[in-house]
Design a protein around this motif. Structure first.
Motif, PDB file in Angstrom:
ATOM      1  N   THR A 193       0.836  -1.194   0.000  1.00  9.68           N
ATOM      2  CA  THR A 193       0.000   0.000   0.000  1.00  9.68           C
ATOM      3  C   THR A 193       0.876   1.250   0.000  1.00  9.68           C
ATOM      4  OG1 THR A 193      -0.071   0.173   2.416  1.00  9.68           O
ATOM      5  CG2 THR A 193      -1.735  -1.232   1.359  1.00  9.68           C
ATOM      6  N   ASP A 194       0.244   2.388  -0.278  1.00 10.74           N
ATOM      7  CA  ASP A 194       1.005   3.640  -0.305  1.00 10.74           C
ATOM      8  C   ASP A 194       0.936   4.375   1.030  1.00 10.74           C
ATOM      9  OD1 ASP A 194      -1.631   4.438  -0.310  1.00 10.74           O
ATOM     10  OD2 ASP A 194      -1.407   5.908  -1.924  1.00 10.74           O
ATOM     11  N   TYR A 195       0.665   3.624   2.103  1.00 13.53           N
ATOM     12  CA  TYR A 195       0.574   4.263   3.416  1.00 13.53           C
ATOM     13  C   TYR A 195       1.231   3.415   4.500  1.00 13.53           C
ATOM     14  CZ  TYR A 195      -3.411   1.042   3.963  1.00 13.53           C
ATOM     15  OH  TYR A 195      -4.213  -0.083   4.027  1.00 13.53           O
ATOM     16  N   PHE A 196       1.657   4.100   5.551  1.00  9.84           N
ATOM     17  CA  PHE A 196       2.062   3.465   6.798  1.00  9.84           C
ATOM     18  C   PHE A 196       0.824   3.363   7.665  1.00  9.84           C
ATOM     19  CE2 PHE A 196       2.873   4.714  11.264  1.00  9.84           C
ATOM     20  CZ  PHE A 196       3.527   3.560  11.703  1.00  9.84           C
ATOM     21  N   LEU A 197       0.581   2.192   8.219  1.00  9.59           N
ATOM     22  CA  LEU A 197      -0.616   1.961   9.030  1.00  9.59           C
ATOM     23  C   LEU A 197      -0.267   2.024  10.509  1.00  9.59           C
ATOM     24  CD1 LEU A 197      -3.623   1.147   9.142  1.00  9.59           C
ATOM     25  CD2 LEU A 197      -2.853  -1.241   9.166  1.00  9.59           C
ATOM     26  N   TYR A 198      -0.924   2.924  11.231  1.00  8.49           N
ATOM     27  CA  TYR A 198      -0.702   3.036  12.666  1.00  8.49           C
ATOM     28  C   TYR A 198      -1.625   2.023  13.362  1.00  8.49           C
ATOM     29  CZ  TYR A 198       0.445   5.129  17.140  1.00  8.49           C
ATOM     30  OH  TYR A 198       0.910   5.322  18.421  1.00  8.49           O
ATOM     31  N   VAL A 199      -1.127   0.801  13.467  1.00  9.36           N
ATOM     32  CA  VAL A 199      -1.918  -0.346  13.910  1.00  9.36           C
ATOM     33  C   VAL A 199      -2.535  -0.196  15.300  1.00  9.36           C
ATOM     34  CG1 VAL A 199      -1.859  -2.847  14.268  1.00  9.36           C
ATOM     35  CG2 VAL A 199      -0.538  -1.826  12.427  1.00  9.36           C
ATOM     36  N   PRO A 200      -1.870   0.418  16.278  1.00  3.81           N
ATOM     37  CA  PRO A 200      -2.452   0.463  17.620  1.00  3.81           C
ATOM     38  C   PRO A 200      -3.836   1.098  17.704  1.00  3.81           C
ATOM     39  CG  PRO A 200      -0.138   1.024  17.726  1.00  3.81           C
ATOM     40  CD  PRO A 200      -0.489   0.956  16.275  1.00  3.81           C
ATOM     41  N   LEU A 201      -4.210   1.904  16.725  1.00  2.08           N
ATOM     42  CA  LEU A 201      -5.526   2.546  16.771  1.00  2.08           C
ATOM     43  C   LEU A 201      -6.584   1.806  15.952  1.00  2.08           C
ATOM     44  CD1 LEU A 201      -4.626   6.356  16.643  1.00  2.08           C
ATOM     45  CD2 LEU A 201      -5.216   4.951  18.631  1.00  2.08           C
ATOM     46  N   LEU A 202      -6.248   0.636  15.413  1.00  3.74           N
ATOM     47  CA  LEU A 202      -7.235  -0.122  14.645  1.00  3.74           C
ATOM     48  C   LEU A 202      -8.481  -0.494  15.449  1.00  3.74           C
ATOM     49  CD1 LEU A 202      -5.248  -2.589  12.338  1.00  3.74           C
ATOM     50  CD2 LEU A 202      -6.628  -0.617  11.676  1.00  3.74           C
ATOM     51  N   PRO A 203      -8.362  -0.864  16.746  1.00  2.00           N
ATOM     52  CA  PRO A 203      -9.594  -1.147  17.492  1.00  2.00           C
ATOM     53  C   PRO A 203     -10.571   0.029  17.516  1.00  2.00           C
ATOM     54  CG  PRO A 203      -7.712  -2.032  18.665  1.00  2.00           C
ATOM     55  CD  PRO A 203      -7.163  -1.199  17.534  1.00  2.00           C
ATOM     56  N   GLU A 204     -10.046   1.252  17.474  1.00  2.00           N
ATOM     57  CA  GLU A 204     -10.926   2.422  17.468  1.00  2.00           C
ATOM     58  C   GLU A 204     -11.573   2.617  16.103  1.00  2.00           C
ATOM     59  OE1 GLU A 204      -9.746   5.907  19.544  1.00  2.00           O
ATOM     60  OE2 GLU A 204      -8.180   4.875  20.666  1.00  2.00           O
ATOM     61  N   VAL A 205     -10.926   2.146  15.051  1.00  7.64           N
ATOM     62  CA  VAL A 205     -11.557   2.148  13.733  1.00  7.64           C
ATOM     63  C   VAL A 205     -12.703   1.144  13.714  1.00  7.64           C
ATOM     64  CG1 VAL A 205     -11.222   1.659  11.276  1.00  7.64           C
ATOM     65  CG2 VAL A 205      -9.473   2.904  12.545  1.00  7.64           C
ATOM     66  N   ALA A 206     -12.454  -0.054  14.239  1.00  8.85           N
ATOM     67  CA  ALA A 206     -13.477  -1.095  14.260  1.00  8.85           C
ATOM     68  C   ALA A 206     -14.671  -0.717  15.124  1.00  8.85           C
ATOM     69  CB  ALA A 206     -12.874  -2.401  14.765  1.00  8.85           C
ATOM     70  N   ALA A 207     -14.436   0.119  16.131  1.00  3.06           N
ATOM     71  CA  ALA A 207     -15.511   0.518  17.044  1.00  3.06           C
ATOM     72  C   ALA A 207     -16.158   1.838  16.655  1.00  3.06           C
ATOM     73  CB  ALA A 207     -14.985   0.600  18.471  1.00  3.06           C
ATOM     74  N   GLY A 208     -15.779   2.407  15.514  1.00  7.07           N
ATOM     75  CA  GLY A 208     -16.432   3.620  15.043  1.00  7.07           C
ATOM     76  C   GLY A 208     -15.963   4.896  15.692  1.00  7.07           C
ATOM     77  N   VAL A 209     -14.846   4.845  16.439  1.00 12.17           N
ATOM     78  CA  VAL A 209     -14.328   6.066  17.063  1.00 12.17           C
ATOM     79  C   VAL A 209     -13.568   6.899  16.041  1.00 12.17           C
ATOM     80  CG1 VAL A 209     -12.808   7.000  18.855  1.00 12.17           C
ATOM     81  CG2 VAL A 209     -14.177   4.955  19.314  1.00 12.17           C
ATOM     82  N   LEU A 210     -12.725   6.252  15.250  1.00 14.01           N
ATOM     83  CA  LEU A 210     -11.898   6.943  14.261  1.00 14.01           C
ATOM     84  C   LEU A 210     -12.296   6.535  12.853  1.00 14.01           C
ATOM     85  CD1 LEU A 210      -8.337   6.548  15.843  1.00 14.01           C
ATOM     86  CD2 LEU A 210      -9.797   8.575  15.895  1.00 14.01           C
ATOM     87  N   GLU A 211     -12.237   7.480  11.939  1.00 15.73           N
ATOM     88  CA  GLU A 211     -12.433   7.163  10.540  1.00 15.73           C
ATOM     89  C   GLU A 211     -11.181   6.467   9.997  1.00 15.73           C
ATOM     90  OE1 GLU A 211     -15.235   7.434   8.608  1.00 15.73           O
ATOM     91  OE2 GLU A 211     -15.981   7.709  10.656  1.00 15.73           O
ATOM     92  N   PRO A 212     -11.319   5.580   9.026  1.00 15.02           N
ATOM     93  CA  PRO A 212     -10.189   4.735   8.585  1.00 15.02           C
ATOM     94  C   PRO A 212      -8.944   5.505   8.156  1.00 15.02           C
ATOM     95  CG  PRO A 212     -12.248   3.924   7.691  1.00 15.02           C
ATOM     96  CD  PRO A 212     -12.568   5.225   8.342  1.00 15.02           C
ATOM     97  N   ARG A 213      -9.105   6.590   7.434  1.00 19.79           N
ATOM     98  CA  ARG A 213      -7.920   7.298   6.941  1.00 19.79           C
ATOM     99  C   ARG A 213      -7.124   7.969   8.040  1.00 19.79           C
ATOM    100  NH1 ARG A 213      -9.815  10.191   1.240  1.00 19.79           N
ATOM    101  NH2 ARG A 213     -10.320   8.253   0.120  1.00 19.79           N
ATOM    102  N   ARG A 214      -7.706   8.094   9.215  1.00 22.44           N
ATOM    103  CA  ARG A 214      -6.978   8.722  10.315  1.00 22.44           C
ATOM    104  C   ARG A 214      -5.748   7.911  10.714  1.00 22.44           C
ATOM    105  NH1 ARG A 214     -10.177  11.880   8.505  1.00 22.44           N
ATOM    106  NH2 ARG A 214     -11.855  12.893   9.668  1.00 22.44           N
ATOM    107  N   VAL A 215      -5.797   6.586  10.532  1.00 26.34           N
ATOM    108  CA  VAL A 215      -4.696   5.737  10.988  1.00 26.34           C
ATOM    109  C   VAL A 215      -3.746   5.389   9.849  1.00 26.34           C
ATOM    110  CG1 VAL A 215      -6.073   4.781  12.862  1.00 26.34           C
ATOM    111  CG2 VAL A 215      -6.034   3.600  10.660  1.00 26.34           C
TER     112      VAL A 215
END
Length: 437
Positions: free
Chosen positions: A38-60
């Motif tokens: 992919t063309d991005y670095f993924l900040y994995v520690p915040l993925l649970p907040e993506v799955a729970a609707g806290v953060l929008e996907p592109r934020r991480v």
């Protein structure tokens, strides 16, 4: 004369830091090529907040071209490395083959889901390693609550409102703690589910949650989970997975449509294909993070078994804290190999851990000071913001909005289940989400 070429495989925590540090130290002196799917670095520690609707996907996600000036980004999955001929072979996103020669090679391919020989798991469990899986899980959880609302059969409704998480390590604990808050909020919007509170089970063969962390952090996480109604079962795992239920090792059958697999990770399979010495699947390196017998090859992050100078005879754990520092040291040692500075051995003592438990809760022990509740939450979020190489303001805004507005519980429908298989040897090029402070 042409410049020497440094090829970096993987843009997880280790690979990204290698490219970032090297671009600052050796820009112009060497061609730096980063190969990643992919063309991005993924900040994995915040993925649970993506799955729970806290953060929008592109934020991480952090753009590689935008944050790595002077680095050539090649989109592709590396499938072979010829150490004798000094060549890396890969397939681009459209399946076309490619090849790169190198003068220095950095293997930072990261890890993939750890699988166990349990019947039905590969077919029916959902993993949690990358952004596609987090997005799928968010849709899946939302859909199950909506289907439960539409069901007239009480047994079906109960099964759809039951979520089973296997693995009480860093990832599983955060997924369960964030997930129960999300499903409670979703269920509250469906009058037909009145009195039918979603049920979450957290399973692990270990005797406590977060078994690799300080016992006091485990106690905090266990207390928060139980107070939220999560059924925490230690010493228990899955014996068999079915489409409509899981059978536990204690013989109980739990009707569910949601089995979330968070049992851990294993090094990317490309490591085993090299035919070099490994330790538990990780490529053995020396204290300078070079591969014995191949001074032009470096390895770091989850892919590497790096000697731990603070614990002689042991290796550094697969954490983001070590991966970041691995990457920085590899960059400095590569620069030293071109005459810029002196190479150094790896030495780093862990500074503590942080676990976000959703809501106002967290557990952290920065510099061995144990914290819980709001103070731990402040430390955890502060560290996330400091560690992210981009999107800090957007993440902070999402956190603020989540504190004052209800979450948007809608399905995006962008990923079918077959697009996120659990058994996927293709490297996600990401780090283990066990973030260290």
């Amino acid at each position: 004369m042409s410049r020497p070429r440094v090829v970096i495989v993987g843009a997880g925590f280790a690979g990204y830091q290698t490219a970032r540090t090297l671009s600052r130290m050796a820009r112009g002196a060497a061609e730096i090529v980063l190969v990643n799917p992919t063309d991005y670095f993924l900040y994995v520690p915040l993925l649970p907040e993506v799955a729970a609707g806290v953060l929008e996907p592109r934020r991480v996600t952090v753009s590689l071209p935008d944050t790595l000036p002077g680095v050539r980004v090649v989109l592709g999955e590396v499938n072979a490395v010829d150490l004798d001929d000094r060549r890396v072979r890969y397939a681009d996103p459209e399946g076309s083959p490619g090849e790169l020669s190198y003068d220095r090679l950095v293997l930072a391919a990261g890890s993939v889901n750890k699988l166990l020989p349990i019947p039905g798991v590969v077919e029916h469990a959902h993993g949690f390693r990358g952004l596609p899986e987090a997005l799928f899980l968010r849709d899946h959880i939302t859909q199950q609550i909506e289907l439960a609302d539409a069901a007239d059969d009480p047994a079906e409704r109960s099964a759809r409102c039951t979520f089973v998480v296997v693995g009480a390590g860093y990832t599983g604990t955060e997924v369960a703690s964030h997930g129960v808050l999300y499903t409670d909020a979703l269920a509250g919007r469906h009058p037909r589910l009145d009195g039918q509170r979603p049920r979450w089970l957290l399973l692990d063969i270990a005797q406590r949650v977060l078994p690799e962390l300080d016992p006091r952090m485990s106690e905090t996480a266990d207390r928060v989970l139980r107070e939220r109604g999560v059924d925490v079962r230690m010493g228990t795992s899955v014996k068999e997975a079915r489409q409509d239920a899981v059978v536990l090792t204690d013989g109980q059958s739990v009707p569910t449509r949601s089995l979330i697999w968070c049992v851990g990770v294993r090094p990317d399979p490309i490591v085993a294909d090299l035919g070099l010495a490994t330790v538990k699947g990780r490529l053995l390196v020396d204290e300078f993070l070079t591969v014995p017998g191949h001074p032009d090859v470096f390895a770091c992050g989850d892919a590497a078994a790096v000697p731990d100078a603070t614990r002689p005879g042991d290796f550094t754990p697969m954490t983001a804290q070590h991966a970041v520092r691995h990457g920085k040291l590899v960059a400095r040692n590569i620069a030293a190999s071109y005459g810029q500075g002196m190479r150094r051995p790896y030495r780093h003592r862990e500074l503590g851990f942080a676990v976000d438990l959703g809501g106002k809760d967290a557990a952290a022990n920065p510099f061995s000071v144990n914290l819980s509740g709001p103070p731990a939450k402040a430390v955890t979020r502060g560290y996330h913001l400091a560690s992210m190489p981009g999107n800090r303001i957007r993440v902070a805004v999402d956190w603020l909005l989540d504190a004052v507005l209800p979450r948007q519980g809608v399905q995006l429908g962008v990923l079918p289940a077959h697009a996120v298989p659990l058994d996927n040897d293709a490297p996600e090029m990401v780090r283990n989400p066990r973030l260290s402070v």
